[in-house]
Design a protein around this motif. Structure first.
Motif, PDB file in Angstrom:
ATOM      1  N   GLY A   6       4.634  -5.139   0.872  1.00 37.65           N
ATOM      2  CA  GLY A   6       5.272  -5.705   2.050  1.00 37.65           C
ATOM      3  C   GLY A   6       5.976  -4.690   2.927  1.00 37.65           C
ATOM      4  N   LEU A   7       5.422  -3.487   3.044  1.00 34.02           N
ATOM      5  CA  LEU A   7       6.100  -2.398   3.752  1.00 34.02           C
ATOM      6  C   LEU A   7       6.198  -2.701   5.243  1.00 34.02           C
ATOM      7  CD1 LEU A   7       7.300   0.416   3.106  1.00 34.02           C
ATOM      8  CD2 LEU A   7       5.083   1.389   3.734  1.00 34.02           C
ATOM      9  N   GLN A   8       7.432  -2.584   5.754  1.00 32.99           N
ATOM     10  CA  GLN A   8       7.698  -2.818   7.170  1.00 32.99           C
ATOM     11  C   GLN A   8       8.437  -1.609   7.735  1.00 32.99           C
ATOM     12  OE1 GLN A   8       9.553  -6.694   7.947  1.00 32.99           O
ATOM     13  NE2 GLN A   8       8.991  -7.305   5.861  1.00 32.99           N
ATOM     14  N   ASN A   9       8.145  -1.304   9.012  1.00 35.87           N
ATOM     15  CA  ASN A   9       8.884  -0.231   9.654  1.00 35.87           C
ATOM     16  C   ASN A   9       8.767  -0.332  11.163  1.00 35.87           C
ATOM     17  OD1 ASN A   9      10.649   1.977   9.598  1.00 35.87           O
ATOM     18  ND2 ASN A   9       9.551   2.872   7.860  1.00 35.87           N
ATOM     19  N   ALA A  10       9.619   0.472  11.831  1.00 45.11           N
ATOM     20  CA  ALA A  10       9.688   0.440  13.286  1.00 45.11           C
ATOM     21  C   ALA A  10      10.242   1.763  13.793  1.00 45.11           C
ATOM     22  CB  ALA A  10      10.591  -0.711  13.742  1.00 45.11           C
ATOM     23  N   TYR A  11       9.899   2.040  15.041  1.00 45.14           N
ATOM     24  CA  TYR A  11      10.548   3.140  15.766  1.00 45.14           C
ATOM     25  C   TYR A  11      11.438   2.500  16.821  1.00 45.14           C
ATOM     26  CZ  TYR A  11       7.102   6.216  13.585  1.00 45.14           C
ATOM     27  OH  TYR A  11       6.343   6.906  12.675  1.00 45.14           O
ATOM     28  N   GLY A  12      12.737   2.548  16.574  1.00 42.87           N
ATOM     29  CA  GLY A  12      13.649   1.845  17.462  1.00 42.87           C
ATOM     30  C   GLY A  12      13.381   0.353  17.417  1.00 42.87           C
ATOM     31  N   GLN A  13      13.125  -0.236  18.575  1.00 38.53           N
ATOM     32  CA  GLN A  13      12.840  -1.665  18.648  1.00 38.53           C
ATOM     33  C   GLN A  13      11.352  -1.983  18.549  1.00 38.53           C
ATOM     34  OE1 GLN A  13      15.372  -3.983  18.729  1.00 38.53           O
ATOM     35  NE2 GLN A  13      16.597  -2.123  18.410  1.00 38.53           N
ATOM     36  N   PHE A  18       3.847  -4.287   9.511  1.00 35.11           N
ATOM     37  CA  PHE A  18       4.153  -5.708   9.340  1.00 35.11           C
ATOM     38  C   PHE A  18       3.722  -6.190   7.952  1.00 35.11           C
ATOM     39  CE2 PHE A  18       3.599  -4.888  13.814  1.00 35.11           C
ATOM     40  CZ  PHE A  18       4.584  -5.633  14.450  1.00 35.11           C
ATOM     41  N   GLY A  19       4.219  -5.536   6.918  1.00 36.24           N
ATOM     42  CA  GLY A  19       3.948  -6.019   5.568  1.00 36.24           C
ATOM     43  C   GLY A  19       2.710  -5.411   4.935  1.00 36.24           C
ATOM     44  N   ILE A  20       2.674  -4.083   4.837  1.00 29.10           N
ATOM     45  CA  ILE A  20       1.533  -3.377   4.259  1.00 29.10           C
ATOM     46  C   ILE A  20       1.558  -3.499   2.732  1.00 29.10           C
ATOM     47  CG2 ILE A  20       0.469  -1.104   3.910  1.00 29.10           C
ATOM     48  CD1 ILE A  20       0.083  -2.080   6.731  1.00 29.10           C
ATOM     49  N   ASN A  21       0.408  -3.843   2.149  1.00 27.50           N
ATOM     50  CA  ASN A  21       0.270  -3.949   0.693  1.00 27.50           C
ATOM     51  C   ASN A  21      -0.962  -3.181   0.227  1.00 27.50           C
ATOM     52  OD1 ASN A  21       2.310  -6.211  -0.141  1.00 27.50           O
ATOM     53  ND2 ASN A  21       1.225  -7.052   1.618  1.00 27.50           N
ATOM     54  N   PHE A  22      -0.797  -2.291  -0.733  1.00 30.17           N
ATOM     55  CA  PHE A  22      -1.922  -1.658  -1.418  1.00 30.17           C
ATOM     56  C   PHE A  22      -1.383  -0.883  -2.606  1.00 30.17           C
ATOM     57  CE2 PHE A  22      -0.518   1.677   1.448  1.00 30.17           C
ATOM     58  CZ  PHE A  22      -0.647   2.841   0.704  1.00 30.17           C
ATOM     59  N   GLU A  23      -2.300  -0.397  -3.439  1.00 27.90           N
ATOM     60  CA  GLU A  23      -1.897   0.437  -4.567  1.00 27.90           C
ATOM     61  C   GLU A  23      -2.942   1.512  -4.835  1.00 27.90           C
ATOM     62  OE1 GLU A  23      -1.851  -1.344  -8.520  1.00 27.90           O
ATOM     63  OE2 GLU A  23      -2.982  -3.039  -7.740  1.00 27.90           O
ATOM     64  N   VAL A  24      -2.492   2.578  -5.485  1.00 31.75           N
ATOM     65  CA  VAL A  24      -3.369   3.657  -5.940  1.00 31.75           C
ATOM     66  C   VAL A  24      -3.121   3.824  -7.427  1.00 31.75           C
ATOM     67  CG1 VAL A  24      -4.082   6.057  -5.672  1.00 31.75           C
ATOM     68  CG2 VAL A  24      -3.131   4.809  -3.700  1.00 31.75           C
ATOM     69  N   ARG A  25      -4.169   3.641  -8.210  1.00 31.27           N
ATOM     70  CA  ARG A  25      -4.041   3.785  -9.657  1.00 31.27           C
ATOM     71  C   ARG A  25      -4.293   5.226 -10.079  1.00 31.27           C
ATOM     72  NH1 ARG A  25      -6.349  -1.500  -8.949  1.00 31.27           N
ATOM     73  NH2 ARG A  25      -8.455  -0.636  -8.822  1.00 31.27           N
ATOM     74  N   ALA A  26      -3.893   5.562 -11.292  1.00 26.84           N
ATOM     75  CA  ALA A  26      -4.059   6.916 -11.806  1.00 26.84           C
ATOM     76  C   ALA A  26      -5.520   7.338 -11.741  1.00 26.84           C
ATOM     77  CB  ALA A  26      -3.540   7.009 -13.235  1.00 26.84           C
ATOM     78  N   GLY A  27      -5.780   8.534 -11.221  1.00 26.34           N
ATOM     79  CA  GLY A  27      -7.126   9.069 -11.162  1.00 26.34           C
ATOM     80  C   GLY A  27      -8.021   8.476 -10.097  1.00 26.34           C
ATOM     81  N   GLU A  28      -7.473   7.632  -9.224  1.00 23.47           N
ATOM     82  CA  GLU A  28      -8.262   6.899  -8.239  1.00 23.47           C
ATOM     83  C   GLU A  28      -8.147   7.568  -6.869  1.00 23.47           C
ATOM     84  OE1 GLU A  28      -8.830   2.172  -7.414  1.00 23.47           O
ATOM     85  OE2 GLU A  28      -6.789   2.938  -7.352  1.00 23.47           O
ATOM     86  N   VAL A  29      -9.209   7.463  -6.074  1.00 26.61           N
ATOM     87  CA  VAL A  29      -9.188   7.916  -4.687  1.00 26.61           C
ATOM     88  C   VAL A  29      -9.213   6.693  -3.776  1.00 26.61           C
ATOM     89  CG1 VAL A  29     -10.348   9.248  -2.893  1.00 26.61           C
ATOM     90  CG2 VAL A  29     -10.381  10.060  -5.258  1.00 26.61           C
ATOM     91  N   VAL A  30      -8.198   6.590  -2.932  1.00 19.48           N
ATOM     92  CA  VAL A  30      -8.062   5.459  -2.010  1.00 19.48           C
ATOM     93  C   VAL A  30      -7.905   6.018  -0.599  1.00 19.48           C
ATOM     94  CG1 VAL A  30      -6.639   3.470  -1.345  1.00 19.48           C
ATOM     95  CG2 VAL A  30      -7.041   3.977  -3.767  1.00 19.48           C
ATOM     96  N   THR A  31      -8.517   5.365   0.375  1.00 17.46           N
ATOM     97  CA  THR A  31      -8.375   5.788   1.769  1.00 17.46           C
ATOM     98  C   THR A  31      -7.537   4.777   2.550  1.00 17.46           C
ATOM     99  OG1 THR A  31     -10.275   4.614   2.741  1.00 17.46           O
ATOM    100  CG2 THR A  31     -10.722   6.707   1.616  1.00 17.46           C
TER     101      THR A  31
END
Length: 232
Positions: A6-13, A18-31
């Motif tokens: 659920g990552l959220q962020n902004a520059y100023g206003q 808007f709610g980023i979800n993902f994961e990287v497991r050990a030894g895995e390549v993710v783009t």
């Protein structure tokens, strides 16, 4: 190893994520894929504490590292090759590499010797200042510098941007070697065809949201994804 919830962020206003979800497991390549300005670099900066998140969580090996300072996140095993390389221009190649060397590990996998084996050109130019290198050589140095932290996950923001075709292939060869060593990799790059052959899974971002994720077969078999979200 890395989990983003659920990552959220902004520059100023201006809201960017808007709610980023993902994961990287050990030894895995993710783009992370997407057109320019869709939030990929902001996601990376938020993970590394360079831009403290406005919401959501970042876990490294189950530890909540949300908003921690960059050095604390690096100490948990994450190494960054930033957009624009950002090497130290007035330090030599070797000084750049030594500057990030982890001193608290008895038998590190990545040493000056192993970096020079991977990048013989860096050994040849080890006495040159960072600002005396070509763009491709600077990218090699940025990758080597990140590896000298002996990370368990290396993150590359625009891995081959601005490089000649020959230099791009050298970087991809290096990344294949890193993958074969069992390192986890999170990579941003525009060369979707190469990434489809190299990576295990892909996360597509559009306007700060994940709009698709899946494996390479799913990406190749779904040209609509490339047409809608990846082509300029």
């Amino acid at each position: 190893m890395l989990k983003v919830e659920g990552l959220q962020n902004a520059y100023g206003q201006s809201r960017i994520l808007f709610g980023i979800n993902f994961e990287v497991r050990a030894g895995e390549v993710v783009t992370l894929l997407g057109r320019n300005g869709m939030g990929k670099t902001t996601t990376i900066n938020s993970i590394f504490g360079l831009l403290p998140p406005k919401g959501g969580k970042v876990f490294v090996d189950g530890l909540n590292m949300t908003g921690k300072p960059p050095h604390a996140i690096a100490q948990q095993g994450l190494g960054l090759v930033p957009e624009g390389r950002q090497i130290f221009p007035t330090l030599s190649v070797e000084e750049n590499l030594v500057a990030t060397r982890r001193a608290d590990r008895r038998a590190p996998k990545w040493t000056l010797e192993s970096i020079y084996r991977m990048f013989p050109r860096l050994k040849e130019r080890r006495r040159n200042m960072g600002n005396q290198l070509s763009g491709g050589e600077q990218q090699m140095l940025a990758v080597g510098r990140a590896l000298m932290t002996n990370p368990r996950l290396i993150v590359l923001d625009e891995a081959t941007e601005g490089l000649s075709p020959l230099m791009r292939e050298e970087i991809w060869t290096c990344l294949r070697s890193i993958k074969s060593e069992g390192e986890a990799i999170l990579v941003i790059d525009k060369n979707v065809d190469v990434l489809a052959r190299f990576a295990d899974r892909h996360v597509v971002i559009e306007k700060g949201r994940v709009v698709w994720s899946g494996d390479s077969a799913g990406l190749v078999d779904n040209p609509d994804i490339k047409n809608r979200y990846l082509h300029v």
